[in-house]
Motif scaffolding. Structure first.
Motif, mmCIF file in Angstrom:
data_model
loop_
_atom_site.group_PDB
_atom_site.id
_atom_site.type_symbol
_atom_site.label_atom_id
_atom_site.label_comp_id
_atom_site.label_asym_id
_atom_site.label_seq_id
_atom_site.Cartn_x
_atom_site.Cartn_y
_atom_site.Cartn_z
ATOM 1 N N GLU A 1 0.802 -1.185 0.114
ATOM 2 C CA GLU A 1 -0.032 -0.006 -0.033
ATOM 3 C C GLU A 1 1.006 1.358 0.096
ATOM 4 O O GLU A 1 0.654 2.338 -0.778
ATOM 5 C CB GLU A 1 -1.109 -0.003 1.165
ATOM 6 C CG GLU A 1 -2.044 -0.800 1.037
ATOM 7 C CD GLU A 1 -2.997 -1.136 2.067
ATOM 8 O OE1 GLU A 1 -2.755 -0.569 3.200
ATOM 9 O OE2 GLU A 1 -3.636 -2.164 2.189
ATOM 10 N N ARG B 1 2.456 2.127 -3.497
ATOM 11 C CA ARG B 1 1.868 2.919 -4.437
ATOM 12 C C ARG B 1 1.716 4.506 -4.171
ATOM 13 O O ARG B 1 1.995 5.313 -5.190
ATOM 14 C CB ARG B 1 0.176 2.652 -4.083
ATOM 15 C CG ARG B 1 -0.373 1.532 -4.520
ATOM 16 C CD ARG B 1 -1.646 1.169 -4.137
ATOM 17 N NE ARG B 1 -2.112 -0.207 -4.093
ATOM 18 C CZ ARG B 1 -3.220 -0.782 -3.620
ATOM 19 N NH1 ARG B 1 -4.197 0.209 -3.113
ATOM 20 N NH2 ARG B 1 -3.364 -2.228 -3.770
ATOM 21 N N PRO C 1 -5.088 5.950 -8.958
ATOM 22 C CA PRO C 1 -6.229 5.083 -8.817
ATOM 23 C C PRO C 1 -5.786 3.671 -8.712
ATOM 24 O O PRO C 1 -5.147 3.144 -9.382
ATOM 25 C CB PRO C 1 -7.339 5.183 -9.815
ATOM 26 C CG PRO C 1 -6.336 5.786 -11.103
ATOM 27 C CD PRO C 1 -5.009 6.355 -10.527
ATOM 28 N N ALA C 2 -6.473 2.826 -7.748
ATOM 29 C CA ALA C 2 -6.329 1.386 -7.651
ATOM 30 C C ALA C 2 -7.592 0.843 -8.082
ATOM 31 O O ALA C 2 -8.653 1.321 -7.574
ATOM 32 C CB ALA C 2 -5.792 1.143 -6.054
ATOM 33 N N ILE C 3 -7.624 -0.097 -8.956
ATOM 34 C CA ILE C 3 -8.914 -0.922 -9.026
ATOM 35 C C ILE C 3 -9.414 -1.427 -7.653
ATOM 36 O O ILE C 3 -8.662 -2.091 -6.895
ATOM 37 C CB ILE C 3 -8.379 -2.046 -9.985
ATOM 38 C CG1 ILE C 3 -7.871 -1.508 -11.331
ATOM 39 C CG2 ILE C 3 -9.649 -2.822 -10.264
ATOM 40 C CD1 ILE C 3 -8.606 -0.669 -12.051
ATOM 41 N N GLU C 4 -10.624 -1.201 -7.588
ATOM 42 C CA GLU C 4 -11.276 -1.558 -6.339
ATOM 43 C C GLU C 4 -11.986 -3.077 -6.297
ATOM 44 O O GLU C 4 -11.953 -3.489 -5.259
ATOM 45 C CB GLU C 4 -12.588 -0.676 -6.325
ATOM 46 C CG GLU C 4 -12.223 0.778 -5.785
ATOM 47 C CD GLU C 4 -13.155 1.794 -5.559
ATOM 48 O OE1 GLU C 4 -14.233 1.309 -5.485
ATOM 49 O OE2 GLU C 4 -12.662 2.960 -5.386
ATOM 50 N N ALA C 5 -12.453 -3.546 -7.479
ATOM 51 C CA ALA C 5 -13.145 -4.774 -7.667
ATOM 52 C C ALA C 5 -11.925 -5.987 -6.871
ATOM 53 O O ALA C 5 -10.746 -5.665 -7.137
ATOM 54 C CB ALA C 5 -13.241 -5.453 -8.770
ATOM 55 N N GLY C 6 -12.483 -6.740 -6.095
ATOM 56 C CA GLY C 6 -11.621 -7.644 -5.331
ATOM 57 C C GLY C 6 -11.021 -8.978 -6.265
ATOM 58 O O GLY C 6 -11.539 -8.903 -7.439
ATOM 59 N N ALA D 1 -12.904 -6.241 -12.260
ATOM 60 C CA ALA D 1 -11.659 -5.517 -12.278
ATOM 61 C C ALA D 1 -11.060 -5.155 -13.485
ATOM 62 O O ALA D 1 -10.528 -4.374 -13.810
ATOM 63 C CB ALA D 1 -10.773 -6.557 -11.447
ATOM 64 N N GLU E 1 -12.921 -2.270 -14.892
ATOM 65 C CA GLU E 1 -12.511 -1.002 -14.129
ATOM 66 C C GLU E 1 -11.188 -0.516 -14.728
ATOM 67 O O GLU E 1 -11.087 0.366 -15.240
ATOM 68 C CB GLU E 1 -12.390 -1.004 -12.755
ATOM 69 C CG GLU E 1 -13.387 -0.983 -11.818
ATOM 70 C CD GLU E 1 -13.146 -1.274 -10.444
ATOM 71 O OE1 GLU E 1 -12.345 -0.707 -9.955
ATOM 72 O OE2 GLU E 1 -13.973 -2.043 -9.767
ATOM 73 N N GLU F 1 -2.980 -2.361 -9.195
ATOM 74 C CA GLU F 1 -3.886 -3.482 -9.263
ATOM 75 C C GLU F 1 -4.762 -3.707 -10.607
ATOM 76 O O GLU F 1 -5.828 -3.864 -10.571
ATOM 77 C CB GLU F 1 -4.903 -3.484 -8.169
ATOM 78 C CG GLU F 1 -4.032 -3.580 -6.625
ATOM 79 C CD GLU F 1 -3.496 -5.015 -6.455
ATOM 80 O OE1 GLU F 1 -3.970 -5.898 -6.933
ATOM 81 O OE2 GLU F 1 -2.102 -4.832 -6.213
ATOM 82 N N ARG G 1 -3.489 -9.566 -11.409
ATOM 83 C CA ARG G 1 -3.303 -8.164 -11.225
ATOM 84 C C ARG G 1 -2.014 -7.490 -10.994
ATOM 85 O O ARG G 1 -1.253 -8.139 -10.463
ATOM 86 C CB ARG G 1 -4.088 -7.893 -9.864
ATOM 87 C CG ARG G 1 -5.399 -9.023 -9.815
ATOM 88 C CD ARG G 1 -6.523 -7.927 -10.684
ATOM 89 N NE ARG G 1 -6.663 -6.921 -9.781
ATOM 90 C CZ ARG G 1 -7.724 -6.527 -8.975
ATOM 91 N NH1 ARG G 1 -8.729 -7.577 -8.839
ATOM 92 N NH2 ARG G 1 -8.175 -5.347 -8.387
#
Ligand code: SF4
Length: 493
Positions: free
Chosen positions: A52, A55, A62-67, A74, A77, A94, A105
């Motif tokens: 983290e 970054r 921006p970081a891709i939010e989808a898990g 993902a 996005e 990500e 990822r």
């Protein structure tokens, strides 16, 4: 219509499959068998923390939010961000890509007008061979998915970094260009991918456990795999300390039980002792043990530290992974046999060094040997504290000078077959003082002490739990130094 779920490879599956085909198969089909050790979980958590922070150190974005389980979202996005200009979105973290059944990822994509760059972030202090394969499979997928990719980097921890100002981590991450090493690997990726896909679709591979189970990473299926194998002899050849290649060779030659190995196959003095004691089922004790223990002067101080070494340094003056003492226990034995005890523990989360140094200097007096188990560790930490506090350096260096290592005394003059090839204090102690094991303790090893410290120092912990952990940690460290008292006092005859 077939309802069969498609199985994808991922970066970690690719790597785990390279380590062991069976590991890959089990990860896909028998995740219920995974056993993650506390140490592995702690490493994982630390890695996430560094990831983290990396970054921000790479410039943010921006970081891709989808898990990880929502690959399609993902990827959507990621596509949406890639449609924006490089000026609008210069970096994506990500980012998700898919090619030919492999989903990845990417830790960081640094965008450029013509080409993009990949940064694979690792919470280690150098570029290791397996990281190049991490990069190779990602590069293959990204290019296959249509993303122009130029330079490839590994971003790792700078072990020379020293935290000089609170929250100023610039310089903690080193970006190493590995394009030249990774490009030649990329053509090999599709072949490996094909093979691993076949493994995932097939039956459970039959693979015996061996050195590969710990390299490059400890496998979480070890208990399961061992349970499938014939029971090991009471004294397997693997207990030979630092046996490495010799153990592999002995196994290849059909020797599984150390007691069956002819002595002429062993040349190392310790190996010979371990084998003899195992064969005769009795301890080997040299008369020098009594002389060496008897020669220790009084008062005797028995000292042990517990330390924490976060990847991301927490306190001013510390480096990544630097082991910072937050606790010590010190038993003090006088010539008349009386025993005193001093201790220190800081679980506030604040820098523990100053308080510990003051308490340590006060506890250790000025004369008498300071007995430790494995001197290099306690001496190293004490010297580091001397460097942090120059005005206390003379007193701390004097403590180092007085340190006497009990480990080599026992390693050279004592071995009991129940030690199973190890001279860790937790292996030696039960052979001499069986009533003093660690089974009754909530915290019973150094790794657990570190976990306990992390939990106790967390700002959200309840006062009750903090108190409970504090008591458990004090008990554990005290047990370690009391163990040394018992060992140093012991006389076999
Ligand atoms: S324990 Fe060893 S043999 Fe079993 S899956 Fe893991 S790496 Fe493979």
């Amino acid at each position: 219509m077939s309802t069969k779920r498609r199985i994808y490879l991922s970066k970690s599956r690719f790597q785990n499959g390279r380590q062991c085909r069976k590991r890959l198969w089990l990860e896909v089909h028998r995740r219920d068998l995974i056993q993650v050790s506390d140490a592995s979980q702690a490493r994982f958590d630390e890695g996430n923390h560094f990831g983290e922070l990396a970054r921000e150190l790479l410039g943010g974005g921006p970081a891709i939010e989808a898990g990880p389980l929502d690959a399609e979202r993902a990827q959507a996005e990621t596509r949406a961000l890639l449609e924006l200009s490089v000026q609008q979105v210069p970096r994506i973290f990500e980012a998700a890509f898919e090619h030919d059944g492999v989903r990845i990822r990417a830790d960081a994509v640094l965008r450029g007008a013509a080409n993009n760059e990949l940064v694979e972030v690792k919470s280690r202090t150098s570029v290791k061979g397996e990281y190049l394969w991490d990069c190779a499979v990602q590069a293959w997928v990204m290019r296959g998915a249509g993303l122009p990719l130029g330079r490839i980097h590994v971003g790792h921890v700078n072990n020379q970094f020293v935290l000089e100002r609170e929250d100023d981590y610039s310089g903690l991450l080193i970006k190493v260009d590995v394009t030249g090493e990774v490009e030649p690997l990329i053509p090999e990726v599709p072949g490996i991918v094909g093979e691993l896909k076949a493994v995932m679709k097939g039956n459970e591979p039959v693979i015996a456990t061996g050195r590969h189970c710990g390299e490059p990473h400890p496998c979480p299926f070890t208990d399961y795999c061992k349970s499938q194998e014939p029971e090991e002899p009471d004294y397997p050849v693997s207990i030979l300390p630092h046996g490495g290649k010799l153990v592999e060779q002995l196994k290849r030659d059909g020797f599984l039980d150390l007691r069956d190995v002819p002595e002429e196959r062993l040349s190392n003095e310790r190996h010979i002792r371990v084998a003899r004691a195992s064969r005769n089922a009795e301890a080997i004790i040299s008369p020098e043990l009594v002389d060496a223990l008897g020669a220790l002067a009084f008062p005797r101080y028995y000292l042990d530290y517990e330390t924490i070494g976060p990847v991301v340094p927490r306190w001013i003056g510390t480096k990544p992974f630097q082991q910072v003492p937050f606790q010590f226990s010190c038993h003090i034995e006088q010539a008349d046999g009386s025993i005193g005890h001093r201790e220190f523990l800081d679980i506030s989360g604040n820098a523990p060094m100053q308080g510990l140094v003051d308490a340590l200097i006060s506890a250790c007096g000025t004369t008498g040997p300071i007995l430790v188990w494995s001197r290099s560790f306690e001496a190293g930490r004490t010297r580091e504290m001397a460097a942090w506090f120059p005005h206390k350096a003379a007193a701390l260096n004097a403590i180092v000078e007085r340190m006497v290592d009990l480990l080599p005394i026992f390693r050279d003059f004592y071995y009991h077959p129940a030690q199973m090839g190890s001279w860790s204090i937790k292996k030696v102690l039960p052979t001499i003082a069986p009533e003093l094991d660690y089974a009754d303790l909530e915290v019973s090893n150094g790794g657990m002490a570190q976990q306990a410290w992390r939990e106790a120092a967390h700002p959200d912990i309840s006062p009750e739990r903090k108190q409970q952990l504090r008591a458990a940690m004090l008990k554990y460290c005290e047990r370690d130094t009391w163990a040394m008292v018992k060992l140093a006092r012991w006389r076999p005859w």
